[in-house]
Design a protein around this motif. Structure first.
Motif, short mmCIF file in Angstrom:
data_model
loop_
_atom_site.label_atom_id
_atom_site.label_comp_id
_atom_site.label_asym_id
_atom_site.label_seq_id
_atom_site.Cartn_x
_atom_site.Cartn_y
_atom_site.Cartn_z
N PRO A 1 -9.73 16.72 6.96
CA PRO A 1 -10.34 17.85 5.96
C PRO A 1 -11.14 18.86 6.81
N THR B 1 -6.06 10.04 -1.48
CA THR B 1 -6.41 9.42 -0.24
C THR B 1 -6.48 7.92 -0.86
N GLY C 1 -0.59 10.33 -0.44
CA GLY C 1 -1.26 10.15 0.77
C GLY C 1 -2.32 11.09 1.18
N GLY C 2 -3.49 10.68 2.10
CA GLY C 2 -4.42 11.49 2.41
C GLY C 2 -4.26 12.90 2.81
N HIS D 1 0.72 -1.17 -0.02
CA HIS D 1 -0.01 -0.08 0.06
C HIS D 1 0.82 1.14 -0.04
N ASN E 1 -4.29 18.00 1.95
CA ASN E 1 -4.64 19.57 2.55
C ASN E 1 -3.83 20.76 1.84
N GLY F 1 -1.54 12.25 9.58
CA GLY F 1 -2.92 12.36 9.74
C GLY F 1 -3.44 12.19 11.03
N GLU F 2 -2.71 11.15 11.68
CA GLU F 2 -3.20 10.89 13.14
C GLU F 2 -3.18 12.12 13.96
N ASP G 1 -8.66 21.53 7.85
CA ASP G 1 -8.15 22.20 6.66
C ASP G 1 -9.09 23.54 6.23
N HIS H 1 1.01 4.27 -2.72
CA HIS H 1 0.87 5.76 -2.48
C HIS H 1 1.58 6.45 -3.48
N PRO I 1 -12.90 11.81 9.95
CA PRO I 1 -11.70 12.20 10.12
C PRO I 1 -11.61 13.77 9.82
N PHE J 1 -3.50 15.27 12.81
CA PHE J 1 -4.92 16.10 12.53
C PHE J 1 -5.91 15.50 13.20
#
Ligand code: KG4
Ligand code: ZN
Length: 333
Positions: A181, A301, A269-270, A111, A274, A163-164, A184, A115, A178, A166
Motif C-alpha cells: 500500500p 484483502t 487478492g490483496g 482460501h 493496487n 505481494g512479496e 502504491d 479469493h 506491508p 512489493f
C-alpha cells in the motif's frame, strides 16, 4: 427457508468473521494485526497469538452487526488452508468448538478458491467461464473458473508472489511491512523512469525473484555514487517498481485471455487493491473488449465474506466435514 452462514478466516495475519444470508453479505468484520510491522513481515508465532485474542470479539461483532442470533446460523465455513499452520489452527479449532456448541455443520474452504469467489460477495458478478488473476502476499495465479466450485489454475508463480515482490522491495527501500500500500501511494507521485530485468517464462507462470535481484543491484550501484539516492528518488523508484510488477502480471493475463478466448476478466487478492493494477486492467479491458471485475478493497484483502460465499455454495451441495478435520498449510485449488 433462509440459509445463514458464518464465515471465519484466519490463514495469515487477519482475523475475520462474516455473516451471509441467502448469498448476501450482512457483515464482514476484520481485525488487522499491527504487531508485524516492526519485524518487516508476518511472524507466525505472533500471528497465532493475535488470532487467539481476536477471534471471539470478531465473531461476536460480526453476528451483532448482521442483526442475527446465533441460533439462526445454519453452518460455519472456515479456512482450512493454505496458510500458516498456527494461524489456521486457531480458526479451525474455533469453528469445531462452535459447531458442537450450536449443533450445526461445518464447511471447509480453500482460501485461494475463496479469493476468486469474493466476486460473488457484491454486484456485478462475473459470468462463467471467467478468468481470475489472484494476487496476494502468498500467491500469484491465473485461474479459469467454469463454475463456483470448478476451477483450474492456468499459471502460478515459480518463486515469489506479487505481494512479496512489493513487500520485499519495500524492505530494501526502508518501508514498513506491508509495503504494497505504501509503494502504491508513493508511486502515484512518481514517474516510472527506472527499468529492471523482466521475467521471461514462456508459459502462463510468473517469476518475481529476478526482478527483486535486479532492483537490489540497481539500488546498490546508485547508492555507491549517491548515498541519498533512495531518499531523493523514492517516489520514482516506487513508480518504477510498481510498473515492473504490473507489466509482469498484465503480460500473462493478456496471454491467458487470448489463449482461452475468455473476455470476462476478474482480479482478486490483496494486490488487487493496487491502484496502478486496477487502472491497467480497466484500460486493457476497454482496449480488448473485456468485461472486468475488481472487487471493493474490503473484499480484495483477506476477509471472511469470501469464506462465507464459498461455504454457502458448498453448503448447498451438502459438502460438510467432520470433527476430525485438520488444517492444511498447503492446499491446491
Ligand atoms: O490477500 P492478502 O490480504 O493476504 C494474503 O493472502 O497474502 O494480501 C496481502 C498482500 C501484501 O503483500 C500487501 O503488500 C499487498 O497484498 N497489498 C498491496 C496493496 N494493498 C495490499 N500491494 C500493492 N498495492 C496495494 N495497494
Ligand atoms: Zn489471501
Amino acid at each position: 427457508m433462509s440459509v445463514i452462514i458464518l464465515g471465519i478466516e484466519s490463514s495469515c495475519d487477519d482475523t475475520s468473521a462474516a455473516i451471509l444470508k441467502d448469498g448476501g453479505i450482512l457483515s464482514n468484520v476484520t481485525a488487522n494485526q499491527e504487531a508485524h510491522k516492526q519485524y518487516g513481515g508476518v511472524v507466525p508465532e505472533v500471528a497465532s497469538r493475535a488470532h487467539q485474542q481476536n477471534i471471539i470479539p470478531v465473531v461476536d461483532w460480526a453476528i451483532k452487526k448482521a442483526g442475527v442470533s446465533k441460533s439462526e446460523i445454519n453452518a460455519i465455513a472456515f479456512t482450512r488452508g493454505p496458510g500458516l499452520m498456527g494461524s489456521l489452527l486457531v480458526g479451525v479449532s474455533f469453528a469445531k468448538a462452535l459447531s458442537i456448541g450450536l449443533d450445526i455443520p461445518m464447511v471447509e474452504v480453500n482460501h485461494m478458491q475463496a479469493h476468486v469467489l469474493a466476486h460473488f460477495a457484491e454486484n456485478p458478478k462475473p459470468k462463467f467461464p471467467f478468468l481470475c488473476l489472484t494476487v496476494s502476499g502468498g500467491h500469484t495465479q491465473i485461474v479459469r473458473i467454469k463454475d463456483y466450485l470448478d476451477m483450474e489454475v492456468l499459471g502460478t508463480t515459480i518463486d515469489d508472489a506479487a505481494g512479496e515482490a512489493f513487500d520485499k522491495t519495500g524492505k530494501l527501500l526502508g518501508l514498513d511491512y506491508p509495503a504494497g500500500p505504501l509503494i502504491d501511494k508513493l508511486a502515484r507521485k512518481g514517474e516510472a523512469k527506472f527499468k529492471f530485468a523482466e521475467p521471461n517464462l514462456p508459459n502462463l507462470d510468473f517469476s518475481f525473484s529476478g526482478l527483486k535481484t535486479s532492483i537490489l543491484y540497481f539500488l546498490k550501484k546508485e547508492i555507491k555514487t549517491n548515498p541519498d539516492f533512495i531518499q531523493e528518488n523514492l517516489e520514482d523508484i516506487c513508480a518504477s517498481v510498481q510498473q515492473a510488477i504490473i507489466n509482469a502480471l498484465m503480460i500473462k493475463l493478456i496471454k491467458a485471455a487470448e489463449e482461452t478466448g475468455i473476455k470476462e476478466i476478474a482480479v482478486a487478492g490483496g494486490v488487487s487493491a493496487n491502484s496502478g493494477l486496477r487502472e491497467a486492467i480497466q484500460k486493457e479491458g476497454e482496449k480488448r473488449g473485456w468485461k472486468t471485475y475488481v472487487p471493493r478493497i474490503e473484499f480484495c484483502t483477506d476477509n471472511a465474506a469470501m469464506i462465507a460465499v464459498t461455504g454457502y455454495h458448498k453448503y448447498l451441495k451438502g459438502e460438510f466435514v467432520g470433527q476430525d478435520i485438520t488444517p492444511l498449510a498447503r492446499w491446491k485449488i
